[in-house]
Design a protein around this motif. Structure first.
Motif, PDB file in Angstrom:
ATOM      1  N   GLU A  82       0.829  -0.969  -0.094  1.00 52.74           N
ATOM      2  CA  GLU A  82       0.202   0.297  -0.449  1.00 52.74           C
ATOM      3  C   GLU A  82       1.126   1.572  -0.038  1.00 52.74           C
ATOM      4  O   GLU A  82       0.534   2.121  -0.223  1.00 52.74           O
ATOM      5  CB  GLU A  82      -1.143   0.047   1.028  1.00 52.74           C
ATOM      6  N   HIS A  83       2.677   1.481   0.188  1.00 54.94           N
ATOM      7  CA  HIS A  83       2.455   2.216   0.022  1.00 54.94           C
ATOM      8  C   HIS A  83       2.641   3.001  -1.130  1.00 54.94           C
ATOM      9  O   HIS A  83       2.874   3.911  -1.591  1.00 54.94           O
ATOM     10  CB  HIS A  83       4.216   1.875   0.387  1.00 54.94           C
ATOM     11  N   ARG A  84       3.035   2.395  -2.301  1.00 51.68           N
ATOM     12  CA  ARG A  84       3.213   2.294  -3.222  1.00 51.68           C
ATOM     13  C   ARG A  84       1.936   1.732  -4.728  1.00 51.68           C
ATOM     14  O   ARG A  84       1.339   2.823  -4.956  1.00 51.68           O
ATOM     15  CB  ARG A  84       4.315   1.303  -4.348  1.00 51.68           C
ATOM     16  N   ILE A  85       0.722   1.356  -4.473  1.00 53.35           N
ATOM     17  CA  ILE A  85      -0.133   0.916  -4.601  1.00 53.35           C
ATOM     18  C   ILE A  85      -1.663   0.712  -4.178  1.00 53.35           C
ATOM     19  O   ILE A  85      -1.921   0.751  -2.924  1.00 53.35           O
ATOM     20  CB  ILE A  85      -0.504  -0.666  -4.891  1.00 53.35           C
ATOM     21  N   ALA A  86      -2.518   1.321  -4.541  1.00 52.52           N
ATOM     22  CA  ALA A  86      -3.790   2.565  -3.912  1.00 52.52           C
ATOM     23  C   ALA A  86      -4.605   1.034  -4.754  1.00 52.52           C
ATOM     24  O   ALA A  86      -6.230   1.871  -4.728  1.00 52.52           O
ATOM     25  CB  ALA A  86      -4.067   3.854  -3.961  1.00 52.52           C
ATOM     26  N   ASP A  87      -5.302   0.750  -5.695  1.00 52.63           N
ATOM     27  CA  ASP A  87      -5.514   0.192  -6.855  1.00 52.63           C
ATOM     28  C   ASP A  87      -6.173  -0.864  -6.083  1.00 52.63           C
ATOM     29  O   ASP A  87      -6.007  -2.392  -6.156  1.00 52.63           O
ATOM     30  CB  ASP A  87      -5.371  -0.402  -7.326  1.00 52.63           C
ATOM     31  N   PRO A  88      -7.837  -0.852  -5.374  1.00 48.00           N
ATOM     32  CA  PRO A  88      -8.239  -2.158  -4.457  1.00 48.00           C
ATOM     33  C   PRO A  88      -8.218  -3.511  -5.395  1.00 48.00           C
ATOM     34  O   PRO A  88      -8.334  -4.213  -5.043  1.00 48.00           O
ATOM     35  CB  PRO A  88      -9.181  -1.365  -3.959  1.00 48.00           C
ATOM     36  N   ARG A  89      -8.682  -3.169  -6.335  1.00 46.26           N
ATOM     37  CA  ARG A  89      -8.639  -4.178  -7.514  1.00 46.26           C
ATOM     38  C   ARG A  89      -7.294  -5.292  -7.806  1.00 46.26           C
ATOM     39  O   ARG A  89      -7.241  -6.646  -8.066  1.00 46.26           O
ATOM     40  CB  ARG A  89      -8.660  -3.862  -8.852  1.00 46.26           C
ATOM     41  N   ILE A  90      -6.512  -4.521  -7.700  1.00 44.50           N
ATOM     42  CA  ILE A  90      -4.625  -5.608  -7.674  1.00 44.50           C
ATOM     43  C   ILE A  90      -4.429  -6.209  -6.453  1.00 44.50           C
ATOM     44  O   ILE A  90      -3.806  -6.878  -6.310  1.00 44.50           O
ATOM     45  CB  ILE A  90      -3.767  -4.617  -7.675  1.00 44.50           C
TER      46      ILE A  90
END
Length: 490
Positions: free
Chosen positions: A225-233
């Motif tokens: 979550e430090h870099r990815i905020a796409d809930p689907r990924i």
């Protein structure tokens, strides 16, 4: 420990939508097996160009904005990227629980990929359990491997391609394992150059106990979550982690671990170690060390060189505490500190000790040696236990092939020896190459003798046979400093 987060960034969706539309145009063939090889090659080249352009845009944002969180990534898992991922899979890989092999899926490839793409995008895709398989280790134990279903491999590879474009801008230089354009020999070169050019007198050989099985999934989610905020990924990754493993007809799911052997596992492991170890180790090297420190990490295999013993012991103690915070522990018998380097032999001799100890890394044993002129020479030799294990495998296979013709046996053995040399033919390792080839010849002669009690295969005839089929030992790799200077010019 603090990590900054800024406002979310949305990666433009238009390029991926165009790519998706082009994949369904009427002029394109709908199956992968019909049509000539030139058309297939052209299609794959077009796919790669479309995919690389889309990924490059993500890479540019990740490079320019180190603290941005990507809120929209799943649309980049396009039909084109799924197709590229499918063709990147091994054709003869073992099937997962679905029983599907590469050739089966290729029969109606376009329809299969379009259906898979629709399921992924609307959230209907379901991850299947991995099939448990065991492979022998050099110490006689068995290593558990998780084999994914074919569609899981395709989607994992596509997702990893998207995530890699982001994390390749974050990962540190001393991390080498399972990264694009970085190999085991790059890590070996970096270690040799570091020992030869820095003031290294002590080596800390680090072994993280059962790393892939002990990864804390809660921490992994927070790191992502430090870099990815796409809930689907993020939801996709959780699906794979929770899919479980099928063994003896029973599906089990652990609350921890990443499933060693899955396509996505190496990337997740690098992300976990990046935040739990790499960032901390780099900061420690800059702020805490009183002398030179070198670090080389290949997945969970880590070697650290120190100028001062006091630095090494402080690092060891603090590293143990650091890893414990993230549910990791050091193997007490395999993690060790040894005196090693250009002055190790002389220093130990003054204290009345024997030769410097050796250490292992990526299939080689590192030895403090001397050149013909009497200068320090760091030598690499093929690990003896690994060579013995390889020879056992060859012997068993030779028994199975006992009644094949000599040309059939020779052709197979040529592949074995060539493959061994491709990896192990490094400078200072000539003796191991000769020994390996000699052992292969001896075992081949034994098998040929066993075929007939009347066999009169003298060593002269055997040597002629070996020369006809087996490559001669020769060094194939350049000296580490030469290749390192090309790849990492200063």
């Amino acid at each position: 420990m603090m990590y900054g987060k800024s406002d979310p960034v949305i990666v433009a969706a238009k390029p991926a939508n165009k790519a998706e539309a082009s994949a369904a145009e009427p002029g394109e063939p709908r199956t992968g097996t019909k049509g000539n090889a030139g058309q297939q090659s052209t299609r794959q080249a077009q796919d790669w160009e479309s995919v690389s352009q889309a990924l490059d845009r993500i890479r540019q944002v990740a490079k320019a904005k180190k603290k941005e969180r990507f809120t929209s990534l799943l649309h980049h898992v396009s039909v084109d990227l799924l197709r590229v991922s499918f063709h990147a899979l091994e054709r003869d890989a073992a099937p997962g629980v679905d029983g599907l092999i590469w050739q089966d899926y290729e029969v109606d490839l376009e329809r299969n990929l379009e259906d898979l793409h629709r399921r992924v995008q609307r959230g209907a895709y379901r991850a299947l359990p991995s099939r448990r398989q065991y492979i022998p280790k050099s110490d006689g134990r068995q290593r558990p491997i998780a084999i994914c279903a074919l569609e899981d491999k395709i989607v994992q590879r596509a997702t990893a391609a998207v995530l890699n474009t982001i994390y390749e801008e974050d990962f540190l230089g001393f991390s080498y394992g399972f990264r694009p354009k970085r190999s085991q020999h790059d890590a070996l070169d970096a270690l040799v150059v570091g020992i030869n050019t820095k003031k290294v007198n002590w080596i800390l050989e680090v072994d993280i106990r059962s790393f892939f099985d002990e990864v804390n999934r809660d921490w992994l989610g927070r790191f992502l979550e430090h870099r990815i905020a796409d809930p689907r990924i993020l939801h996709l990754i959780q699906k794979w982690l929770k899919a479980g493993v099928l063994e003896d007809g029973i599906v089990t799911d652990s609350e921890k671990g990443t499933g060693q052997g899955t396509v996505i596992s190496p990337l997740l492991a690098n992300i976990y170690l990046h935040y739990s170890f790499d960032i901390w180790a780099e900061r420690w090297r800059r702020r805490e060390a009183s002398g030179d420190v070198i670090i080389v990490r290949y997945a969970d295999d880590i070697v650290i060189g120190f100028e001062h013993e006091t630095d090494a012991r402080r690092f060891w103690d603090e590293m143990r505490e650091r890893l414990q915070k993230f549910s990791l522990s050091l193997h007490p018998d395999k993690t060790r500190l040894i005196e090693f380097g250009r002055f190790a032999a002389a220093n130990r001799k003054q204290r009345g000790l024997g030769k410097p100890e050796t250490f292992n890394f990526l299939g080689f044993t590192f030895v403090c040696g001397k050149s013909l002129r009497g200068r320090f020479l760091l030598k690499r030799r093929s690990r003896r236990d690994r060579m013995k294990a390889k020879l056992r495998d060859v012997t068993n296979e030779l028994r199975r092939r006992m009644h094949q013709s000599i040309p059939e046996q020779g052709k197979w053995l040529k592949q074995v020896v060539t493959g061994y040399f491709v990896y192990h033919a490094v400078p200072t390792n000539s003796a191991a190459l000769v020994a390996f080839r000699d052992e292969i010849i001896a075992r081949w002669r034994w098998v040929l003798h066993r075929r007939s009690q009347k066999s009169a295969l003298t060593w002269t005839r055997m040597k002629k046979l070996a020369d006809d089929w087996l490559p001669k030992p020769r060094i194939l790799h350049p000296w580490p400093n030469q290749r390192f200077a090309v790849k990492h010019p200063r």
